[in-house]
Design an enzyme around this catalytic site. Structure first.
Site, PDB file in Angstrom:
ATOM      1  CG  ASP A   9      -7.265  17.302  -5.646  1.00 44.51           C
ATOM      2  OD1 ASP A   9      -7.413  16.110  -5.333  1.00 44.51           O
ATOM      3  OD2 ASP A   9      -7.822  18.249  -5.037  1.00 44.51           O
ATOM      4  CG  HIS A  26     -10.486  17.557  -2.535  1.00 43.96           C
ATOM      5  ND1 HIS A  26      -9.131  17.552  -2.694  1.00 43.96           N
ATOM      6  CD2 HIS A  26     -10.720  17.266  -1.233  1.00 43.96           C
ATOM      7  CE1 HIS A  26      -8.545  17.242  -1.549  1.00 43.96           C
ATOM      8  NE2 HIS A  26      -9.491  17.069  -0.638  1.00 43.96           N
TER       9      HIS A  26
END
Lengths: 561, 561
Positions: free
Chosen positions: B205, B377
């Site tokens: 990610d 994130h």
């Protein structure tokens, strides 16, 4: 704090000893700053800027303050004071001078020089009166004293306006960098002197009122630039605002230190930096500058370009470089620095440019990953200093969206301004300063004036609503030719769609229904073309909605032969 | 680092011992994540999400991955693994299952429950296989092992995919909150074990790869919420993402502590929190919840609303409250908390909501002025841990715009991944892992698939270009009825403009020119309707441009009788 939504009517007459203040822009928005002061039947204007459109105002080039309030009284205008040279404070001057060309412009040397060079493009030569910090000028009944303020453009001024109604301090845009490149500090001593004299009303820049703390000095960018220059193996392209003389100065200094030549790219950058250099605000070592057309002859590691386009404007040099649609071709190893703010609303465009440049191999440095920008506006910590030094009896936060004005109002209350003396006003609200007390006494109409191409004010809210519908849903047009006497459809119906995502081929299914509904309406005695068009609109609209769950604009055109 | 723009042709056949990887979304954008793995003629899909449109895609509701690459081979799909329940990873599942309803969905309990409740709205009941951290499942030739990851939704999983070609670790979305509310940590021990075994390819990610440092724990929001609750004198309205169970949990906890009742507002909020509560992911004290319709009966200081609309979506509850177009009326003294990120592109809309709420007297708290949001994130500091623990032979940054992928690629190189093993790929690029080496071997067509209303894929790039022109410039339509045999104009010309900012009354000046040019063309022997329409288009377009410096879309319609 005054309620933001009183039911305001037309203002009462202004008492002879009162000062009236109406902002025609800048309250509730970041841009088109313009404030009108009235005393004894005479007017003084401070700033006359433009606002850049947001996505809800598609296709618009600029938005102007609404001059309606003063249009019938332009002869009463003593002067237009420009606090500094940014477009959001000066960009509408050409449009105001079209209406009365001999309004004197009052401002500092650089502010007037930027304004004049812009006006020259509009073929206007203004009357000007140059002032500096320490200047005091009587402009009709308005006794104006000017104070140095530090901002993201040199030579900014605050103005104290004295009338028999009292003393108003209008800060313009400012921050309080304590180590400014040019050594020109915001004049807190002067503000303190005004505070001692008694400030009846303070109007102060609210842009950063929500941000806590203090600005980082502009000069702290220098070591970051030197670090970037020391690593860059090929061309360096720096994008920043075309009026940010000190930012450009720092890039020039870094270029000189690293033995690189500099070229300016973009019309406003070339124009403004020429002016700033001529007036001594920009120091350029002898042979540092080259013409942008000469850079291909130089080794890439010997070049710096200083360009416009830091906001991702689609037609700017930088956007075109990102799309490989510009003579300057980005190559792997190039370094691009966005040494600028990111104005809300421009994020998608700016990130598109950053991604585009990165795809061609450039390293992109921006305020998100390095200290290459500091704001030009005082944050909350600095605003408190101004409030405490001036100790105003009344306070009107200016220059900002509602959230900024509100935050600034809260700061004023914390410093002791009584809640009922903190006026949160919107454009067009009429504030009178009478007997030492400021209050909102009414409102005048104050709309958006859109510039689109060469037209001013022709694009209306209705046009923009149409554009929003067309831009989201497209349209379907249907033509029917009728012989009204015979009650027959004699041509068409024909149908055509654009932007609706529906094929013309699929749309023909509705045509028999249109034919039938028009002939039935005529058989029922309907003869009016507008009414027949309504029948067509309803028939097609209902069918498209039922079949496709869409609501394109339906444009019926019934033509008689 | 591989060049991002090789001249890529169709990929060569996949060697029998090779693994092929093609992302159909998520590379070069934040959204519509979907990756297809192929081994031995069989396919495994990881995630199938939607992308939300940006201003360049007007009127579009959703953007789907382009299924073209797998459309002819859907029978070869072993399963669709869903790493977590966010829309950008699951939102396109209904559209994929329309094409083959029995593709098994593999995911954690909450992920599948969210997906199933959404699919129920599409009247689809999927085949599912529930997995958990520690599960290992053979899906055809793909041996899949699942690992816990922490994210802004509970129950996220990373997946290690083993085939004879090697071991691939796909992280899904993750961060590494070391004090998560549910105690469920990202499984760094598991990642270390994979690293010891040998990770041939890491796909990780990249969303926050440009952000230095580490995330703030979600639980650090709790004291901020308590502070807000302790000061709030009237209603509190908290807007956040409808899937953020832990954020909602913290609001529920604060409400319980301060003796307030809670109502959920917004369809997806009500649906998801019902699911999360039923499965035990959300702990709700007995009588805390009330129906939104009951809140008017409660004292304002006893109410908390948890609402959708944190991104300023125009039809959301929060936007409608800001416009006083919602049953919940904002009153002075209300507190609104935007406990969410600000997704780039939404800034103008969100600030419009903040200003609107403020005008009605609400205090608005958002991530710009208080710690009411932390990202889901991993930023750069955490990404380095994963790279160092897994020590991949090859690395493909996923989930992000180009700038994010590039930044993540740089991190990988810093940890020792050889530059030629860091693949910066875009959607549709074909990556083969063969003999331990990953490389880009070609590309397949991979476009945008637009959902607009009930249509999928019917809105094309051409429609969007039309919408952009219409939205910026409006259009002018002109109808001319001709008798071709007689060579005469027998009806019209009539002209009509919308969104152009030009009055219909002003446009009639061009009609004699249209009449004349059409009759002259017919006199010269032109009979084709399309050609006559070109004549009309040129005549009107040139006149509008010369007269108004505008370029609206010109729609000529020539009808024969």
């Amino acid at each position: 704090m005054s309620h933001p939504h009183p039911e305001l009517g037309a203002p009462p007459p202004l008492p002879p000893h009162g000062l009236r203040i109406v902002a025609l822009g800048g309250l509730g928005e970041v841009g088109r700053n313009m404030t009108v002061f009235e005393f004894g039947g005479r007017l003084l204007i401070v700033d006359c800027g433009v606002l850049f459109p947001d996505p809800e105002q598609p296709g618009v080039d600029l938005i102007l303050p609404d001059f309606d309030y003063i249009r019938g009284r332009l002869d009463a205008v003593e002067a237009l004071v420009l606090t500094h040279g940014h477009e959001d404070h000066t960009g509408a001057v050409p449009f105001l001078l079209r209406e009365r060309p001999d309004i004197p412009l009052v401002g500092s040397p650089l502010t007037l020089a930027f304004a004049e060079s812009k006006l020259a493009e509009h073929r206007i030569t203004p009357y000007t009166l140059t002032v500096r910090e320490g200047s005091r000028e009587r402009l009709g009944p308005f006794d104006c004293e000017f104070f140095a303020v530090n901002h993201s453009i040199p030579d900014g001024l605050a103005v104290a306006i004295r009338t028999p109604a009292g003393l108003v301090l209008h800060t313009g845009d400012f921050k309080m960098d304590q180590l400014p490149l040019d050594g020109r500090l915001t004049d807190l001593g002067g503000f303190a002197r005004l505070g001692a004299e008694g400030v009846d009303l303070l109007m102060s820049d609210s842009t950063n009122a929500e941000i806590p703390g203090f600005v980082t000095p502009e000069r702290d960018i220098a070591p970051v630039l030197r670090d970037i220059f020391s690593r860059a193996g090929r061309r360096i392209i720096v994008a920043c605002f075309a009026s940010h003389v000190h930012r450009v100065q720092q890039v020039l200094d870094a270029a000189a230190a690293f033995g690189r030549k500099v070229a300016f790219v973009g019309r406003s950058m070339v124009r403004n930096m020429g002016v700033a250099r001529d007036l001594g605000y920009l120091q350029v070592p002898g042979d540092l500058l080259v013409d942008a057309r000469e850079i291909d002859a130089l080794p890439p590691e010997k070049v710096v370009l200083i360009s416009t386009g830091s906001q991702g404007e689609p037609l700017s040099a930088l956007s075109r470089m990102a799309n490989r649609d510009h003579p300057v071709r980005i190559e792997p190893g190039d370094t691009v620095v966005l040494a600028s703010s990111l104005i809300p609303g421009n994020e998608s465009a700016v990130y598109r440019v950053i991604n585009g440049l990165g795809r061609w191999g450039a390293t992109v440095i921006h305020k998100g990953n390095a200290l290459v920008h500091v704001s030009g506006h005082a944050p909350a910590g600095e605003l408190l200093y101004v409030l405490n030094l001036t100790r105003p009896s009344n306070f009107v936060p200016i220059h900002g969206e509602w959230r900024h004005l509100r935050a600034h109002g809260e700061l004023a209350k914390l410093t002791g301004v009584p809640a009922d003396r903190v006026l949160l006003a919107e454009n067009g609200m009429v504030m009178d300063l009478v007997d030492g007390k400021a209050s909102i006494v009414g409102a005048v109409h104050c709309g958006y004036v859109y510039v689109d191409g060469i037209s001013v004010g022709e694009v209306t809210e209705a046009s923009l609503k149409d554009r929003r519908i067309l831009g989201e849903e497209g349209f379907v047009s249907v033509v029917v030719v009728v012989d009204a006497a015979a009650g027959k459809v004699v041509g068409g119906p024909e149908i055509h769609a654009r932007g609706s995502g529906i094929d013309d081929a699929a749309l023909v299914d509705v045509l028999p229904k249109v034919h039938e509904s028009v002939e039935r309406a005529m058989a029922d005695g309907m003869a009016d073309i507008a009414e027949l068009e309504q029948v067509v609109r309803r028939t097609v609209g209902r069918w498209v909605n039922e079949t496709y769950r869409r609501r394109p604009m339906i444009i019926p055109m019934v033509v008689e032969v």
